[in-house]
Design a protein around this motif. Structure first.
Motif, PDB file in Angstrom:
ATOM      1  N   MET A   1       0.866  -1.168   0.000  1.00  0.00           N
ATOM      2  CA  MET A   1       0.000   0.000   0.000  1.00  0.00           C
ATOM      3  C   MET A   1       0.911   1.228   0.000  1.00  0.00           C
ATOM      4  O   MET A   1       1.751   1.373   0.876  1.00  0.00           O
ATOM      5  CB  MET A   1      -0.885  -0.036   1.248  1.00  0.00           C
ATOM      6  CG  MET A   1      -1.894   1.066   1.314  1.00  0.00           C
ATOM      7  SD  MET A   1      -2.960   1.063   2.791  1.00  0.00           S
ATOM      8  CE  MET A   1      -3.868  -0.433   2.643  1.00  0.00           C
ATOM      9  N   ASN A   3       1.807   5.428   0.142  1.00  0.00           N
ATOM     10  CA  ASN A   3       1.420   6.440   1.130  1.00  0.00           C
ATOM     11  C   ASN A   3       0.081   7.085   0.821  1.00  0.00           C
ATOM     12  O   ASN A   3      -0.705   7.354   1.726  1.00  0.00           O
ATOM     13  CB  ASN A   3       2.508   7.496   1.257  1.00  0.00           C
ATOM     14  CG  ASN A   3       3.730   6.965   1.990  1.00  0.00           C
ATOM     15  OD1 ASN A   3       3.646   5.975   2.706  1.00  0.00           O
ATOM     16  ND2 ASN A   3       4.847   7.616   1.807  1.00  0.00           N
ATOM     17  N   THR A   5      -2.492   5.794  -0.826  1.00  0.00           N
ATOM     18  CA  THR A   5      -3.550   4.829  -0.557  1.00  0.00           C
ATOM     19  C   THR A   5      -3.744   4.661   0.942  1.00  0.00           C
ATOM     20  O   THR A   5      -4.880   4.631   1.427  1.00  0.00           O
ATOM     21  CB  THR A   5      -3.220   3.474  -1.204  1.00  0.00           C
ATOM     22  OG1 THR A   5      -3.010   3.677  -2.603  1.00  0.00           O
ATOM     23  CG2 THR A   5      -4.340   2.476  -1.008  1.00  0.00           C
ATOM     24  N   ALA A   6      -2.658   4.567   1.687  1.00  0.00           N
ATOM     25  CA  ALA A   6      -2.747   4.419   3.144  1.00  0.00           C
ATOM     26  C   ALA A   6      -3.412   5.644   3.767  1.00  0.00           C
ATOM     27  O   ALA A   6      -4.264   5.516   4.654  1.00  0.00           O
ATOM     28  CB  ALA A   6      -1.365   4.199   3.737  1.00  0.00           C
ATOM     29  N   GLU A   7      -3.031   6.831   3.307  1.00  0.00           N
ATOM     30  CA  GLU A   7      -3.606   8.060   3.853  1.00  0.00           C
ATOM     31  C   GLU A   7      -5.117   8.084   3.671  1.00  0.00           C
ATOM     32  O   GLU A   7      -5.870   8.339   4.619  1.00  0.00           O
ATOM     33  CB  GLU A   7      -2.995   9.292   3.190  1.00  0.00           C
ATOM     34  CG  GLU A   7      -3.627  10.590   3.656  1.00  0.00           C
ATOM     35  CD  GLU A   7      -3.143  11.816   2.913  1.00  0.00           C
ATOM     36  OE1 GLU A   7      -3.621  12.917   3.249  1.00  0.00           O
ATOM     37  OE2 GLU A   7      -2.302  11.695   1.993  1.00  0.00           O
ATOM     38  N   TYR A   9      -7.155   5.578   2.984  1.00  0.00           N
ATOM     39  CA  TYR A   9      -7.798   4.443   3.646  1.00  0.00           C
ATOM     40  C   TYR A   9      -8.037   4.743   5.127  1.00  0.00           C
ATOM     41  O   TYR A   9      -9.155   4.609   5.624  1.00  0.00           O
ATOM     42  CB  TYR A   9      -6.949   3.180   3.478  1.00  0.00           C
ATOM     43  CG  TYR A   9      -7.555   1.973   4.142  1.00  0.00           C
ATOM     44  CD1 TYR A   9      -8.691   1.368   3.612  1.00  0.00           C
ATOM     45  CD2 TYR A   9      -7.022   1.452   5.305  1.00  0.00           C
ATOM     46  CE1 TYR A   9      -9.277   0.276   4.219  1.00  0.00           C
ATOM     47  CE2 TYR A   9      -7.591   0.354   5.921  1.00  0.00           C
ATOM     48  CZ  TYR A   9      -8.714  -0.229   5.377  1.00  0.00           C
ATOM     49  OH  TYR A   9      -9.293  -1.310   5.989  1.00  0.00           O
ATOM     50  N   PHE A  10      -6.997   5.166   5.825  1.00  0.00           N
ATOM     51  CA  PHE A  10      -7.141   5.416   7.255  1.00  0.00           C
ATOM     52  C   PHE A  10      -7.966   6.670   7.533  1.00  0.00           C
ATOM     53  O   PHE A  10      -8.692   6.728   8.524  1.00  0.00           O
ATOM     54  CB  PHE A  10      -5.777   5.470   7.932  1.00  0.00           C
ATOM     55  CG  PHE A  10      -5.125   4.118   7.978  1.00  0.00           C
ATOM     56  CD1 PHE A  10      -5.669   3.098   8.755  1.00  0.00           C
ATOM     57  CD2 PHE A  10      -4.001   3.849   7.224  1.00  0.00           C
ATOM     58  CE1 PHE A  10      -5.099   1.839   8.786  1.00  0.00           C
ATOM     59  CE2 PHE A  10      -3.421   2.592   7.250  1.00  0.00           C
ATOM     60  CZ  PHE A  10      -3.964   1.591   8.035  1.00  0.00           C
TER      61      PHE A  10
END
Length: 97
Positions: A1, A3, A5-7, A9-10
């Motif tokens: 994942m 950065n 996508t992670a940002e 998502y969370f």
């Protein structure tokens, strides 16, 4: 994942109260970009032998529509637009080998 996508998502989990399984079961058709809302009507879980399952939530009250705040929607739109461009470029490179 990555950065981006992670940002997103969370951020979506934090700002909507969605559970992990609910977020993993989302489809593009569950997102209304005009009203900044997400329709939560299914959940993803792991079944026998590691198979992924998508089912309706356990309780009727889990089926709901939640609002995106405007900043989250802007970030989401930006990230998905970037991903679409990257995918198109990869496909173009594959076709033009």
């Amino acid at each position: 994942m990555d950065n981006d996508t992670a940002e997103i998502y969370f951020r979506v989990l934090a700002f909507t109260g969605m559970l992990k399984g609910e977020s993993l079961a989302l489809l593009w058709t569950d997102i209304n970009f005009e009203t900044n809302q997400i329709s939560i009507n299914k959940t993803q879980s792991q079944g026998e032998h590691g198979h992924l399952l998508v089912n309706t939530p356990k309780t009727p009250t889990s089926i709901r529509t939640v609002d995106f705040d405007p900043k989250t929607m802007d970030i989401y739109t930006e990230v998905t637009s970037k991903q679409k461009k990257e995918t198109a470029q990869k496909y173009a490179n594959y076709v033009n080998f």
